[in-house]
Write a protein that holds these residues in place. Structure first.
Motif, PDB file in Angstrom:
ATOM      1  N   UNK A 115      16.508   1.236 -10.409  1.00 25.63           N
ATOM      2  CA  UNK A 115      15.742   1.314 -11.662  1.00 25.63           C
ATOM      3  C   UNK A 115      14.382   0.644 -11.522  1.00 25.63           C
ATOM      4  N   UNK A 116      14.326  -0.520 -10.870  1.00 27.57           N
ATOM      5  CA  UNK A 116      13.027  -1.205 -10.850  1.00 27.57           C
ATOM      6  C   UNK A 116      12.058  -0.562  -9.871  1.00 27.57           C
ATOM      7  N   UNK A 117      12.570   0.237  -8.952  1.00 23.96           N
ATOM      8  CA  UNK A 117      11.656   1.027  -8.123  1.00 23.96           C
ATOM      9  C   UNK A 117      11.127   2.205  -8.946  1.00 23.96           C
ATOM     10  N   UNK A 118      12.007   2.773  -9.754  1.00 20.20           N
ATOM     11  CA  UNK A 118      11.634   3.957 -10.541  1.00 20.20           C
ATOM     12  C   UNK A 118      10.527   3.686 -11.555  1.00 20.20           C
ATOM     13  N   UNK A 119      10.407   2.453 -11.982  1.00 20.23           N
ATOM     14  CA  UNK A 119       9.432   2.188 -13.045  1.00 20.23           C
ATOM     15  C   UNK A 119       8.011   2.476 -12.578  1.00 20.23           C
ATOM     16  N   UNK A 120       7.782   2.418 -11.273  1.00 22.83           N
ATOM     17  CA  UNK A 120       6.446   2.725 -10.766  1.00 22.83           C
ATOM     18  C   UNK A 120       6.268   4.220 -10.539  1.00 22.83           C
ATOM     19  N   UNK A 121       7.295   4.995 -10.872  1.00 22.93           N
ATOM     20  CA  UNK A 121       7.214   6.442 -10.809  1.00 22.93           C
ATOM     21  C   UNK A 121       6.898   6.983  -9.409  1.00 22.93           C
ATOM     22  N   UNK A 122       7.665   6.550  -8.405  1.00 25.13           N
ATOM     23  CA  UNK A 122       7.397   7.036  -7.047  1.00 25.13           C
ATOM     24  C   UNK A 122       7.807   8.497  -6.907  1.00 25.13           C
ATOM     25  N   UNK A 123       7.132   9.201  -6.004  1.00 19.10           N
ATOM     26  CA  UNK A 123       7.480  10.603  -5.770  1.00 19.10           C
ATOM     27  C   UNK A 123       8.615  10.717  -4.775  1.00 19.10           C
ATOM     28  N   UNK A 124       8.629   9.784  -3.821  1.00 16.77           N
ATOM     29  CA  UNK A 124       9.667   9.786  -2.804  1.00 16.77           C
ATOM     30  C   UNK A 124      10.459   8.498  -2.903  1.00 16.77           C
ATOM     31  N   UNK A 125      11.771   8.624  -2.801  1.00 18.07           N
ATOM     32  CA  UNK A 125      12.612   7.436  -2.800  1.00 18.07           C
ATOM     33  C   UNK A 125      13.419   7.406  -1.519  1.00 18.07           C
TER      34      UNK A 125
ATOM     35  N   UNK B   1       9.911  -5.362 -14.517  1.00 20.34           N
ATOM     36  CA  UNK B   1       8.470  -5.415 -14.759  1.00 20.34           C
ATOM     37  C   UNK B   1       7.661  -5.746 -13.515  1.00 20.34           C
ATOM     38  N   UNK B   2       8.327  -6.227 -12.461  1.00 20.71           N
ATOM     39  CA  UNK B   2       7.585  -6.630 -11.254  1.00 20.71           C
ATOM     40  C   UNK B   2       6.731  -5.474 -10.737  1.00 20.71           C
ATOM     41  N   UNK B   3       7.305  -4.288 -10.721  1.00 23.18           N
ATOM     42  CA  UNK B   3       6.597  -3.160 -10.114  1.00 23.18           C
ATOM     43  C   UNK B   3       5.651  -2.447 -11.075  1.00 23.18           C
ATOM     44  N   UNK B   4       5.535  -2.921 -12.313  1.00 23.83           N
ATOM     45  CA  UNK B   4       4.682  -2.196 -13.254  1.00 23.83           C
ATOM     46  C   UNK B   4       3.209  -2.441 -12.996  1.00 23.83           C
ATOM     47  N   UNK B   5       2.911  -3.449 -12.165  1.00 26.02           N
ATOM     48  CA  UNK B   5       1.491  -3.776 -11.989  1.00 26.02           C
ATOM     49  C   UNK B   5       0.814  -2.874 -10.968  1.00 26.02           C
ATOM     50  N   UNK B   6       1.534  -1.881 -10.454  1.00 28.44           N
ATOM     51  CA  UNK B   6       1.008  -1.152  -9.308  1.00 28.44           C
ATOM     52  C   UNK B   6      -0.318  -0.459  -9.563  1.00 28.44           C
ATOM     53  N   UNK B   7      -0.648  -0.221 -10.821  1.00 27.44           N
ATOM     54  CA  UNK B   7      -1.890   0.509 -11.064  1.00 27.44           C
ATOM     55  C   UNK B   7      -2.988  -0.353 -11.673  1.00 27.44           C
ATOM     56  N   UNK B   8      -2.839  -1.659 -11.612  1.00 26.64           N
ATOM     57  CA  UNK B   8      -3.904  -2.462 -12.193  1.00 26.64           C
ATOM     58  C   UNK B   8      -4.464  -3.437 -11.175  1.00 26.64           C
TER      59      UNK B   8
ATOM     60  N   UNK C  59       0.831  -1.204   0.000  1.00 24.58           N
ATOM     61  CA  UNK C  59       0.000   0.000   0.000  1.00 24.58           C
ATOM     62  C   UNK C  59       0.864   1.253   0.000  1.00 24.58           C
ATOM     63  N   UNK C  60       1.905   1.237   0.827  1.00 23.24           N
ATOM     64  CA  UNK C  60       2.801   2.388   0.901  1.00 23.24           C
ATOM     65  C   UNK C  60       3.426   2.642  -0.470  1.00 23.24           C
ATOM     66  N   UNK C  61       3.818   1.561  -1.118  1.00 24.99           N
ATOM     67  CA  UNK C  61       4.450   1.687  -2.426  1.00 24.99           C
ATOM     68  C   UNK C  61       3.481   2.289  -3.438  1.00 24.99           C
ATOM     69  N   UNK C  62       2.230   1.857  -3.361  1.00 17.57           N
ATOM     70  CA  UNK C  62       1.245   2.359  -4.310  1.00 17.57           C
ATOM     71  C   UNK C  62       0.981   3.847  -4.146  1.00 17.57           C
ATOM     72  N   UNK C  63       1.178   4.346  -2.918  1.00 15.31           N
ATOM     73  CA  UNK C  63       0.985   5.773  -2.687  1.00 15.31           C
ATOM     74  C   UNK C  63       2.109   6.600  -3.298  1.00 15.31           C
ATOM     75  N   UNK C  64       3.216   5.952  -3.618  1.00  8.33           N
ATOM     76  CA  UNK C  64       4.298   6.695  -4.262  1.00  8.33           C
ATOM     77  C   UNK C  64       5.573   6.792  -3.456  1.00  8.33           C
ATOM     78  N   UNK C  65       5.746   5.867  -2.504  1.00  5.44           N
ATOM     79  CA  UNK C  65       6.986   5.859  -1.730  1.00  5.44           C
ATOM     80  C   UNK C  65       7.749   4.578  -2.074  1.00  5.44           C
ATOM     81  N   UNK C  66       8.862   4.743  -2.767  1.00  7.38           N
ATOM     82  CA  UNK C  66       9.666   3.587  -3.132  1.00  7.38           C
ATOM     83  C   UNK C  66      10.899   3.519  -2.256  1.00  7.38           C
ATOM     84  N   UNK C  67      11.493   2.333  -2.130  1.00  9.34           N
ATOM     85  CA  UNK C  67      12.710   2.250  -1.327  1.00  9.34           C
ATOM     86  C   UNK C  67      13.679   1.232  -1.910  1.00  9.34           C
TER      87      UNK C  67
END
Lengths: 341, 257
Positions: B158-168, B101-108, B75-83
């Protein structure tokens, strides 16, 4: 891709023609048991191979499927015939529904604990089968036998089991190529990390568990109908999971072809040993030897090891796969992206 | 500038060891904030609390003013916080492309993921772009387990970035890798920051932290002791005390490094 499709077509043709060539009922019975185990191993692998969780309680679904058919036939006073096969989807449904609570409980744990919990749940079901009224306890249930001519008696069982196997293999193949399958593989490699990348691990694992239970329930029903009677100790036999797991490890955990190969080699072997020497448990000794040999010589199973060996021979590279991994998919992705491997 | 991520009075104990005690920290939007402190001062524990890997009973974590305390990691990740993790965690048996590609599913939806192929052409293109960005595009088809330690750090980024998080939240991005790669990672972080991403970085390499971060927060024994510009922090006597005081050596590594 084309040679692979052609190979698959030939294989299906061969399997379809098998009862016509080997019409002796002894052989077709062995073939039916082999198809049952091929299906079970494939479905087991759809969960275990992709998620990395090793369940040893899938016989719960096998037994529940078997009892679904037996109890339904008894209570609804069905007569033997093609109509009985209509109970097989029902058996799959029952297995799938049982997999929900089973999975919810067991999947709270991981690794060794998970294995132990699945074994414990399996024994609970065996005890229930011995003691519940609906299963008729240790007296078992007789299932109506169809009145088919002896010479081709086995054929309907063979073809319908083959149908279930195709369904299971298609599911396994489909899962592997779906986004869902990628999530399962991520869980296998690092579950907590996958969770931190937005994968709803609980749901993904439970869904895979249910998916893998359904065909096992269906072949359980097929087994019961084919044998013609069902007892708790056979429907909920702990050795079922040992056999299935060994078949998958032998062929290659996490591959589509591995479980099929494992079952094709080991199940006829077991049947042969049992028929030849009339010692029902002799196969266990052989299985022990096979298991040790696999662990020592090719711990990843025959299919991945052979594939690497062939690739190494073809490219002239030293036979050294860098990681325990699936280089086939690596090549596939490389082909997608056009980058050199 | 408003605080994008607020950590407010968070406490966490493991048995008798107080890993975090009333720890508070604000991360302003668009900044690179450094988080330093001796081993066992609670930096990683704080990351775990923010990203949902650890639960707390006391204190609150807010993201854009919304409480996210004790949310699950997904849930935290979906809000835009990647680590990223201190000891990098990649999917070793998957290829780099599959890792991406693992993190690309965050919006479906979950059901949707079952009936679709592993990836779409657009997702693969984006994944390749990001692999290009961290200099790993040439390895896209290889198993991630073949990468070196430093390359794994880049892949994890890179694989965290694919979900376009606002905070890293980066846990020791420069730990255990060679100086030229450290420079490379610094440049990547700066570039991402210019694109508007906010960073909270745990790091032991002082040169790296002081050169990169606009603000630095120092933790010691589960508390924030100093917060300020790199210059202020460097001059603060309490920071020297924390690192050199030595009075609490026995607590080293008790919480999390």
């Amino acid at each position: 891709m084309l040679p692979r499709a052609a190979g698959l077509g030939l294989l299906l043709l061969g399997l379809g023609a098998l009862p016509l060539v080997l019409s002796n009922p002894t052989y077709t019975s062995i073939a039916i048991f082999t198809l049952i185990y091929m299906t079970a191993a494939t479905s087991w692998n759809t969960f275990a191979g992709y998620s990395g969780y090793i369940p040893l309680g899938h016989v719960v679904f096998f037994g529940s499927g078997a009892y679904t058919l037996a109890v339904a036939a008894q209570d609804w006073h069905l007569v033997g015939g093609y109509g009985m096969f209509l109970l097989i989807p029902l058996a799959g449904l029952v297995a799938g529904l049982l997999a929900l609570p089973f999975g919810l409980v067991a999947l709270r744990t991981r690794r060794h604990t998970f294995v132990v919990i699945t074994i414990a749940i399996m024994f609970i079901f065996q005890l229930l089968a011995f003691n519940l009224g609906v299963t008729n306890g240790s007296s078992g249930i007789q299932i109506p036998t169809p009145l088919w001519p002896a010479a081709t008696f086995n054929d309907p069982f063979y073809y319908i089991t083959l149908g279930i196997l195709i369904l299971a293999v298609a599911t396994s193949w489909f899962v592997r190529r779906s986004r869902f399958g990628l999530q399962l593989l991520a869980i296998r490699d690092d579950e907590d990390r996958a969770r931190g990348l937005g994968v709803r691990t609980g749901r993904v694992k439970l869904t895979a568990f249910v998916i893998s239970a359904i065909p096992v329930g269906m072949v359980g029903a097929m087994y019961a109908y084919f044998i013609g009677q069902i007892f708790p100790q056979f429907a909920f036999d702990p050795l079922f999971d040992v056999s299935v797991a060994l078949m998958v490890f032998f062929g290659g955990l996490g591959t589509v072809a591995g479980p099929l190969l494992g079952a094709v080699v080991l199940e006829p072997l077991q049947q042969y040993l049992t028929l030849q020497f009339s010692i029902g448990d002799l196969y266990l000794i052989i299985y022990g030897v096979v298991f040790l040999a696999v662990i020592l010589l090719m711990p990843r199973g025959v299919v991945p090891s052979t594939r690497d060996w062939l690739r190494a021979r073809r490219t002239g590279r030293p036979d050294a796969p860098e990681v325990e991994g699936d280089t086939d998919r690596a090549a596939e992705v490389a082909a997608h992206t056009g980058s050199p491997t | 500038m408003s605080a994008l991520l607020e950590i407010d009075g968070v406490s966490k104990a493991y048995g008798g060891v107080q890993a975090l005690s009333a720890c508070s920290l604000d991360v302003a939007e668009g900044t690179i904030t450094g988080l330093i402190g001796p081993n066992g001062s609670g930096k990683t524990t704080l990351f775990n609390v923010v990203t949902g890997y650890e639960h707390v009973n006391v204190g609150a974590v807010r993201y854009r003013g919304r409480a996210i305390t004790n949310h699950a990691p997904d849930q935290v990740f979906k809000l835009g916080i990647g680590r990223t993790f201190q000891l990098t965690r990649i999917f070793a048996r998957l290829t780099l492309m599959e890792n991406m590609l693992v993190a690309t599913q965050h919006h479906e939806g979950w059901a949707r993921s079952m009936v679709r192929r592993g990836s779409s052409a657009g997702e693969r293109r984006r994944a390749l772009e990001l692999l290009e960005f961290v200099g790993l595009a040439g390895h896209a088809g290889e198993a991630a387990g073949t990468l070196s330690y430093g390359q794994r750090k880049l892949l994890e980024l890179a694989y965290v970035l694919i979900a376009d998080p606002e905070v890293l939240l980066l846990d020791e991005p420069a730990g255990g890798i060679n100086p030229s790669l450290i420079h490379y990672i610094t440049e990547r972080i700066r570039e991402l920051n210019r694109q508007g991403r906010t960073f909270l970085v745990v790091e032991h390499n002082m040169e790296f932290v002081m050169g990169l971060c606009e603000r630095v927060t120092v933790m010691h024994q589960g508390c924030v002791i100093v917060s300020g510009t790199p210059h202020e922090v460097r001059a603060d006597p309490r920071v020297l005390d924390a690192y050199l005081g030595g009075a609490d050596d026995e607590e080293e590594g008790a919480g999390a490094a």
